[in-house]
Design an enzyme around this catalytic site. Sequence first.
Site, PDB file in Angstrom:
ATOM      1  N   ASN A   1       0.832  -1.270   0.132  1.00  0.00           N
ATOM      2  CA  ASN A   1       0.027   0.056   0.112  1.00  0.00           C
ATOM      3  C   ASN A   1       0.868   1.347  -0.033  1.00  0.00           C
ATOM      4  OD1 ASN A   1      -2.017   1.936   2.285  1.00  0.00           O
ATOM      5  ND2 ASN A   1      -2.716   1.172   0.218  1.00  0.00           N
TER       6      ASN A   1
ATOM      7  N   ALA B   1      -1.609   6.081   3.730  1.00  0.00           N
ATOM      8  CA  ALA B   1      -1.120   5.887   2.364  1.00  0.00           C
ATOM      9  C   ALA B   1      -2.408   6.214   1.496  1.00  0.00           C
ATOM     10  CB  ALA B   1      -0.587   4.674   2.302  1.00  0.00           C
TER      11      ALA B   1
ATOM     12  N   LYS C   1       5.736   4.785  16.997  1.00  0.00           N
ATOM     13  CA  LYS C   1       4.023   5.098  17.025  1.00  0.00           C
ATOM     14  C   LYS C   1       3.311   4.202  16.660  1.00  0.00           C
ATOM     15  CE  LYS C   1       3.657   4.759  12.478  1.00  0.00           C
ATOM     16  NZ  LYS C   1       3.195   5.503  11.550  1.00  0.00           N
TER      17      LYS C   1
ATOM     18  N   ARG D   1      -4.064   0.913   9.977  1.00  0.00           N
ATOM     19  CA  ARG D   1      -4.329  -0.457  10.238  1.00  0.00           C
ATOM     20  C   ARG D   1      -4.151  -1.090  11.840  1.00  0.00           C
ATOM     21  NH1 ARG D   1       0.833  -2.145   6.459  1.00  0.00           N
ATOM     22  NH2 ARG D   1      -0.188  -0.484   5.349  1.00  0.00           N
TER      23      ARG D   1
ATOM     24  N   LYS E   1       0.682  -6.226   6.285  1.00  0.00           N
ATOM     25  CA  LYS E   1       1.103  -6.479   7.718  1.00  0.00           C
ATOM     26  C   LYS E   1       0.968  -5.729   8.604  1.00  0.00           C
ATOM     27  CE  LYS E   1       2.421 -10.474   6.046  1.00  0.00           C
ATOM     28  NZ  LYS E   1       1.757 -11.701   6.528  1.00  0.00           N
TER      29      LYS E   1
ATOM     30  N   GLN F   1       2.467  -3.648  11.930  1.00  0.00           N
ATOM     31  CA  GLN F   1       3.662  -3.572  12.510  1.00  0.00           C
ATOM     32  C   GLN F   1       3.909  -3.346  14.019  1.00  0.00           C
ATOM     33  OE1 GLN F   1       6.461  -3.322  10.193  1.00  0.00           O
ATOM     34  NE2 GLN F   1       4.965  -4.203   9.007  1.00  0.00           N
TER      35      GLN F   1
END
Length: 438
Positions: free
Chosen positions: A90, A231, A283, A347, A376, A378
């Site tokens: 993305n 994004a 973050k 996400r 994915k 993070q």
Amino acid sequence: MRFHFPLYSSSSFSLVSNFTFISSLPLIFSSSHFSTFISMAPAFEPVSPPHQEAEPQTATPHHTDTVNNFGNDGQVVGSKSKVTVVGSGNWGSVAAKLIASNTLKLNSFHDEVRMWVFEETLQTGEKLTDVINKTNENVKYLPGIKLGKNVIADPDLDNAVKDANMLVFVTPHQFMEGICKRLVGKVRGDVEAISLIKGMEVKMEGPCMISNLISEQLGINCSVLMGANIANEIAVEKFSEATVGFRDNREIAEQWVKLFSTPYFMVTPVQDVEGVELCGTLKNVVAIAAGFVDGLDMGNNTKAAIMRIGLREMRAFSKLLFSSVRDSTFFESCGVADVITTCLGGRNRKVAEAFARNGGKRSFDDLEAEMLQGQKLQGVSMAREVYEVLSHRGWLELFPLFATVHEICVGRLPPSAIVEYSEKKPRLSLLEDPACYQ
């Protein structure tokens, strides 16, 4: 409601006293960020605007096979730089779109932008790379967005980087060590790199930032780009900012600023690679905590408290690892702005909310597979890696939010523990001593 981690007062916790937003407000609002919306010079890192090359009247191709070198002073020697984006998810696809729009306009760059794609077979039976090159769209990770006809998807990593002298790395951080090993001896000696990757590798000798991993394994300089960058919003050209962290060579930083900047994506250079990169990395742990708060319907006050505590722990952790980290970095897009946007959207917050609403009974792996369509998380892996560092160095009690997030993620604590009181008091002596940052 009482918190599992104490809400330290400035009188008892010196780390807060020199990092209050109130004391910094005059600096922020007197900066040119707020003088005129158009100029937006950085509040704490004043630099002369990079020289903008004159744009041609039309975006006519200026292809050439000649690729430039960077001299010791960062000036371009030769005719054109050639860019490859290593990654096509993305954010990688959006990065390719930004870059491709600029390479057509700037005479110092080759038009074509290669984008390495980890090959996948779509449900239609077609290869993802073929579909991207045919439709000019990453139909799996950025559907509905045209990348630019000068973006060429390439499933062969060696071929994708072969002629490039500017490499943009944007993959999940857990894949980077393997990618770097594959690229050893395959990249040009004059390559400049930039990492958009949020994460770090934890090794026996200590944490290794992704930019350092790239530099050490490939023998090249690596800057970073981080910021309040969801994004999908940038893909549809909604205004946002980002921060380029660089080491010594401002000319190289300005090359990256040119390559990424558009009227809707404003980039600021800051001479603080570790600070910028750790902001982007940590973050996501705070966003997981914010997602727990949302999943438990705890409200905006609680979420604001989590964000404040998280930002403070980000700063403390960063400065303990790297004394060179600048306080001002946390007021750039990569710092407070990224914490805010990631805790409001993104996400990590989204999946953590679902985890909390299910009472922690469904694993993050299951939720990731169901909700992210191949992307994915993070934050969960980052929380584990931060926890390993804290545990190894005896810092767990200094970072109660970071520690609690990991313990919830692995099922040791319920999601509600994010705001439950504990009689265990943090050990403050290390952080009360300013000399610990020297």
